[in-house]
Structure formats: structure tokens, C-alpha cells
Design an enzyme around this catalytic site. Structure first.
Site, PDB file in Angstrom:
ATOM      1  N   GLY A  29      31.647  37.755  49.487  1.00 39.85           N
ATOM      2  CA  GLY A  29      29.668  37.054  49.897  1.00 39.85           C
ATOM      3  C   GLY A  29      29.928  36.089  48.794  1.00 39.85           C
ATOM      4  NE  ARG A  30      30.077  35.984  43.053  1.00 37.49           N
ATOM      5  CZ  ARG A  30      29.753  35.689  42.061  1.00 37.49           C
ATOM      6  NH1 ARG A  30      29.473  34.634  41.512  1.00 37.49           N
ATOM      7  NH2 ARG A  30      29.485  36.524  41.134  1.00 37.49           N
ATOM      8  N   GLY A  83      26.201  31.867  48.285  1.00 42.56           N
ATOM      9  CA  GLY A  83      27.696  31.958  47.800  1.00 42.56           C
ATOM     10  C   GLY A  83      28.003  31.642  47.186  1.00 42.56           C
ATOM     11  NE  ARG A 135      39.166  36.499  41.822  1.00 44.63           N
ATOM     12  CZ  ARG A 135      38.732  37.662  41.568  1.00 44.63           C
ATOM     13  NH1 ARG A 135      37.489  38.240  40.691  1.00 44.63           N
ATOM     14  NH2 ARG A 135      37.760  37.993  42.982  1.00 44.63           N
ATOM     15  NE  ARG A 173      37.882  42.918  46.321  1.00 46.15           N
ATOM     16  CZ  ARG A 173      36.998  42.563  45.703  1.00 46.15           C
ATOM     17  NH1 ARG A 173      36.293  42.809  44.352  1.00 46.15           N
ATOM     18  NH2 ARG A 173      37.589  41.378  45.464  1.00 46.15           N
ATOM     19  CG  ASP A 189      31.641  46.857  44.067  1.00 44.58           C
ATOM     20  OD1 ASP A 189      31.786  47.470  43.134  1.00 44.58           O
ATOM     21  OD2 ASP A 189      31.728  45.697  43.816  1.00 44.58           O
ATOM     22  CG  ASP A 240      35.029  40.693  39.896  1.00 46.38           C
ATOM     23  OD1 ASP A 240      35.199  39.931  39.936  1.00 46.38           O
ATOM     24  OD2 ASP A 240      33.716  41.116  40.652  1.00 46.38           O
TER      25      ASP A 240
HETATM   26  P1  AMP Z   1      30.310  40.759  41.605  1.00 47.94           P
HETATM   27  O1  AMP Z   1      29.237  41.232  41.132  1.00 47.94           O
HETATM   28  O2  AMP Z   1      31.232  39.573  41.255  1.00 47.94           O
HETATM   29  O3  AMP Z   1      31.098  42.218  41.753  1.00 47.94           O
HETATM   30  O4  AMP Z   1      29.844  41.025  43.234  1.00 47.94           O
HETATM   31  C1  AMP Z   1      29.132  41.817  43.650  1.00 47.94           C
HETATM   32  C2  AMP Z   1      28.551  41.905  45.315  1.00 47.94           C
HETATM   33  O5  AMP Z   1      28.297  40.989  45.366  1.00 47.94           O
HETATM   34  C3  AMP Z   1      29.864  41.384  45.656  1.00 47.94           C
HETATM   35  O6  AMP Z   1      30.131  41.771  47.473  1.00 47.94           O
HETATM   36  C4  AMP Z   1      30.189  40.401  45.828  1.00 47.94           C
HETATM   37  O7  AMP Z   1      30.143  39.157  46.874  1.00 47.94           O
HETATM   38  C5  AMP Z   1      28.108  39.948  45.562  1.00 47.94           C
HETATM   39  N1  AMP Z   1      27.622  38.172  45.316  1.00 47.94           N
HETATM   40  C6  AMP Z   1      27.423  38.321  44.216  1.00 47.94           C
HETATM   41  N2  AMP Z   1      27.076  36.666  43.983  1.00 47.94           N
HETATM   42  C7  AMP Z   1      26.575  36.252  45.282  1.00 47.94           C
HETATM   43  C8  AMP Z   1      26.140  35.412  45.714  1.00 47.94           C
HETATM   44  N3  AMP Z   1      25.931  34.703  44.539  1.00 47.94           N
HETATM   45  N4  AMP Z   1      25.853  35.564  46.792  1.00 47.94           N
HETATM   46  C9  AMP Z   1      26.400  36.014  47.842  1.00 47.94           C
HETATM   47  N5  AMP Z   1      27.350  36.974  47.037  1.00 47.94           N
HETATM   48  C10 AMP Z   1      27.087  37.492  46.199  1.00 47.94           C
HETATM   49 MG    MG Z   2      33.256  42.150  42.085  1.00 48.50          MG
END
Ligand code: AMP
Ligand code: MG
Length: 469
Positions: free
Chosen positions: A83-84, A117, A167, A174, A244, A254
Site C-alpha cells: 500500500g505504500r 502511501g 529496502r 511472504r 504478511d 518490517d
Molecule cells: P505494515 O504495518 O507496514 O506491515 O503495513 C500493513 C499494511 O498496511 C500493508 O498492506 C501496508 O502496505 C499498509 N499500509 C501501511 N501504511 C500505509 C500507508 N501510509 N498508506 C497505505 N498503506 C499503508
Molecule cells: Mg508489513
């Protein structure tokens, strides 16, 4: 420039969606990992690094965002995905191994689900310094090549400066990637993904048919075991072990709400969102095993048309986790204590020690360091002198070296990491960083600035980490 190889576009139609990073206002290179750049032959001119790794040079790349599912704190989300983050492709290291290269915080994608994102500066710096420290500690991890400030604010509460992390991972496959294809009933995609993962991470698997995927499951379980044991050896708490965030390569990925344990306690939790202690220090093996069971479920279609038969074939593989874990866990303590050979009283010796740790609130890292150096003539911590009579009888001339290799002198202390992040947030740089990185690149040795980074810091029960969004 970088030679990029496309990645994952042949797995399934909706697995790797073409999408470009959105450019940012004023990219500024904040961190650059020169040794990693050398290892990967990345010779981008200094003045182009910031814009390249901000995603401001879209003509150079054909990026994708990957789909994946995830069990987050036990609850299943079928469609998470990058998502980002944007995967730029793969680059080759000096041993001709291909590594994924990804920008994180590079703008919204088809998987953003309303998110912006973007990534805030603090979490970006945390990811860089924690993954470098873990690498120095000898723990499998994704790496960071760069952190670029965007010159834009990200709207969190309160607003923060934005940043993009570059990264590198041996792959971004995953457990959640398998769940994503399995949930869609895409057996063909699943097979392609499993074959890609095997080719990349477990090329020794040369069987075909169901056996191939059972061997894959077995190999993933063993790498997860190694990983969790190495985390526990140094007191690392991942904090968000969702499916994930579990790579089938066995690398740590992460670094959102991660933290290091100070005073030894199996129940240690730092993450503000982990109210139930699901991802507590001592619960990490259970969760890794649980995550591997989710991988097994996703592989069912590759094992047998009959679900029950497939499950019967995989159950023994999954259930070996606890036996193997116990074996390796005992070995880990034996190494941390330099025990010579095996003795039936060793388990008791270890549990007595851990009780003393808890009773006297002893710092995990510093106490094992002190035990190690006691073999070199340093004084033992007072609380342990009596216990040590039995321990010393179990040591021999190799014990010191074994212990030194298992017990780091320095870890990325929570209070130091926070200080570095605070300095970046205030000044866009940190005077502590370079000494920190030098010490953490050699954390088992006596390096010049070591002592500053050995202070346990307050074991502040209010210390909390937050998910890096
Ligand atoms: P994470 O906590 O980084 O492992 O993210 C968990 C999920 O949330 C993943 O699908 C990320 O891509 C999404 N995500 C986290 N932060 C953002 C953001 N600021 N914008 C869009 N998607 C996000
Ligand atoms: Mg993640």
C-alpha cells in the site's frame, strides 16, 4: 546506474500490478549505505541518489506493487498488498544473487486502501538503523540502502516530515503472498510462486509434485525456527509478527513496533497495539509456528485434490516445530553459557538462571556479557555467584569463545534508537548515528565507543513502540 531485472510479473495477473512511485517535492539523501551499494555494484552518482531513491526518476524504472493477504493479530485480511511500497525489480550482488529492491513510502498504489502511501521520517530511520544492527548481530534481515527525505509533510497526528526507505530483500515473498493466491483459488499462480520461492531460497529441493511443496514447507519452518532462535538469543521483539510480515526466506522484515528486551522477562511487550501480548518476547516461537500453519493451509491445493489428505500429509511437518524448537532452544542456552557437551541437568541450570534474572531484574544483554567476561577473570554479578558454582563446572577451554560468539556486547538499545530518531526529527541528522552504526557493525567485539551503547537505559514500563504508519 542499476541493472534491474523485472520481478513477479509472471506469477498471476493481479499479483504484481504495474504502478509508479509518485514524485516528491525536494528529495534529500539522509542516509546512504555505502558498503551495501558497493556489494550490489550500485554506482549512481551522488547528485542523482536522492532523486532516484525518492522515485523521482520514473523513466528509469518499471515498478510494481505486490498483492498479499495477511493475518493481522489473528484476523485475516484477504487484500493488503504493497500500500505504500514499490518494487523496482531485482539487482545482483557480488555473488550473483538477485535481491529485490523496493521503495517504501513512495506513494499510493492500487493496494493503499485509502492510506496515503507515505512513511514518516522516524519509522524510516528506525528501519534503517535496526536492520543494520540486526545484520551486525548476524541475524537474517532485509537491508536498507538509503533513506531519502521527501521535503513534504505526512499527515499523522502531529504532522511529521516524510521519508522514503530503499529496502533490499532476498525476496518479498511472504506467507501472506501464498494466502493471497490461495484465497483466490489460483492454483496455477500458487505453483508459480512456490516454484519461484524454491528456486530462489531453497534450490536444494529437487523433487517434483506434492513432495516438492512439502519439502518447501519443511524448509520454511526450519528457517523460521532459526530466525526466532536468533531473535531470542539477542532479546529482539518483533512486535508485529503477522503473516504478511513473515518472509519465506527467513529474513526479518518490517521494523515498525520492534524493540529490544532489557530486563529478562518472557512476557515483555512494547508495542502499543499488542494489548493481549500476542507477540510478547516468549510467545514468538508459538506465533512463528502458527504462521507456518497458515502457509501450510495455503499450499493445500499443491499437495492433494483432497483437502483432508493434504492436511494429513502436512500435519507431521507442522508438528515437528515444537520438537525442533526445543532442541535448538536448549542449544541456544548451551551456547550462551558455553556449556561443554550435554548434561541432563543443563535444563535445570538454565531455568534456575532465568529465575534469578527475573528475581533480580537483570539486564539480559549485559548480564550475559558479564558471565562471558567472568571466564576471563572479571567479577561475576553478585546475584549469580552461588548459581555460578554449578555453571563453572560445565565450562571448558572453549567456553569463552562459544559464549563470546553467542552474547553480543552491544544491542540497539531502545533509548539510543529513540535518541537517534529524536535528533533526526529535530535536526535532520544525528551526531550519535555514526558511532552507533560502527559499534553495531561489530557488536561482539570491543570497539572504541562501545560503553556508551551498553548502558541498559531505564527499563521504563511506559516505553512503547508504535506501528510505523
Ligand atoms: P505494515 O504495518 O507496514 O506491515 O503495513 C500493513 C499494511 O498496511 C500493508 O498492506 C501496508 O502496505 C499498509 N499500509 C501501511 N501504511 C500505509 C500507508 N501510509 N498508506 C497505505 N498503506 C499503508
Ligand atoms: Mg508489513
Amino acid at each position: 546506474m542499476m541493472k534491474l531485472v523485472p520481478r513477479y510479473t509472471d506469477i498471476a495477473d493481479n499479483f504484481a500490478i504495474e504502478d509508479q512511485p509518485s514524485s516528491v517535492a525536494t528529495p534529500q539523501l539522509l542516509l546512504w549505505n555505502a558498503s551495501l551499494a558497493k556489494q550490489f555494484n550500485i554506482d549512481i552518482e551522488p547528485q542523482l541518489r536522492a532523486s532516484t531513491f525518492a522515485g523521482n526518476e520514473p523513466q528509469q524504472i518499471k515498478a510494481v506493487a505486490l498483492g498479499y493477504s495477511g493475518h493481522q493479530f489473528g484476523h485475516f485480511s484477504p487484500r493488503l498488498g504493497d500500500g505504500r511500497a514499490h518494487l523496482l525489480g531485482a539487482i545482483s550482488d557480488d555473488k550473483n544473487q538477485l535481491w529485490d529492491i523496493q521503495l517504501k513510502g513512495s506513494g499510493a498504489t492500487p493496494y493503499s486502501r485509502g492510506g496515503d502511501g507515505r512513511c514518516a521520517l522516524g519509522p524510516a530511520i528506525r528501519e534503517y538503523i535496526m536492520s543494520e544492527a540486526m545484520h551486525g548481530l548476524g541475524i537474517k534481515t532485509t537491508r536498507c540502502l538509503a533513506v531519502v527525505g521527501t521535503g513534504e509533510a505526512v499527515y499523522r497526528n502531529p504532522p511529521q516530515p516524510g521519508a522514503i526507505v530503499t529496502r533490499l530483500a532476498s525476496s518479498h515473498i511472504r506467507v501472506g503472498s501464498f494466502q493471497y493466491l490461495a484465497t483466490q483459488g489460483d492454483t496455477e499462480g500458487l505453483k508459480k510462486l512456490a516454484d519461484t520461492a524454491i528456486e530462489r531460497h531453497y534450490p536444494e529441493i529437487n523433487t517434483t509434485g506434492p513432495e516438492r511443496y512439502i519439502a518447501f514447507l519443511d524448509a520454511v519452518i526450519k528457517s523460521q525456527l532459526d530466525l526466532i532462535i536468533s531473535w531470542m538469543r539477542v532479546g529482539f521483539i518483533h512486535g508485529v509478527m503477522n503473516t504478511d510480515n513473515t518472509l519465506v526466506s527467513g529474513e526479518t522484515i518490517d521494523y515498525g513496533p520492534c524493540a529490544m528486551m532489557n530486563v529478562f522477562d518472557f512476557d515483555t511487550v512494547f508495542s502499543s497495539i499488542d494489548k493481549q501480548g500476542r507477540y510478547a518476547f516468549g510467545n514468538q516461537p508459538n506465533i512463528a509456528s502458527w504462521n507456518c500453519a497458515r502457509l501450510a493451509e495455503s499450499l493445500i491445493a499443491l499437495i492433494n485434490d483432497d483437502d483432508e489428505q493434504a492436511v494429513n500429509l502436512m500435519t507431521p511437518i507442522i508438528s515437528q516445530f515444537s520438537t525442533l524448537f526445543n532442541e535448538q532452544y536448549n542449544q541456544m542456552w548451551a551456547q550462551k553459557l558455553g556449556l561443554a557437551g550435554q548434561n541432563e541437568d543443563d535444563v535445570e541450570l538454565v531455568s534456575k538462571l532465568l529465575l534469578l534474572f527475573q528475581e533480580h531484574k537483570l539486564d539480559y544483554t549485559n548480564t550475559f556479557d558479564a558471565l562471558t567476561e567472568s571466564l576471563n577473570g572479571d567479577e561475576l554479578p553478585e546475584e549469580l555467584t552461588q548459581w555460578a558454582n554449578a555453571w563453572q563446572k560445565r565450562c571448558d577451554e572453549n567456553s569463552y569463545n562459544v559464549m563470546r560468539a553467542a552474547n553480543p556486547r552491544a544491542i540497539p538499545r531502545n533509548h539510543i534508537v529513540e535518541e537517534i530518531l529524536a535528533q533526526y526529527n529535530q535536526h535532520g541528522e544525528s551526531e550519535l548515528l555514526s558511532d552507533f552504526l560502527t559499534v553495531m557493525s561489530n557488536p561482539y567485539d570491543k570497539t572504541p565507543n562501545l560503553t556508551r551503547f551498553q548502558e541498559a537505559g531505564l527499563n521504563d514500563p511506559r516505553y512503547q513502540t508504535f506501528c510505523g504508519t
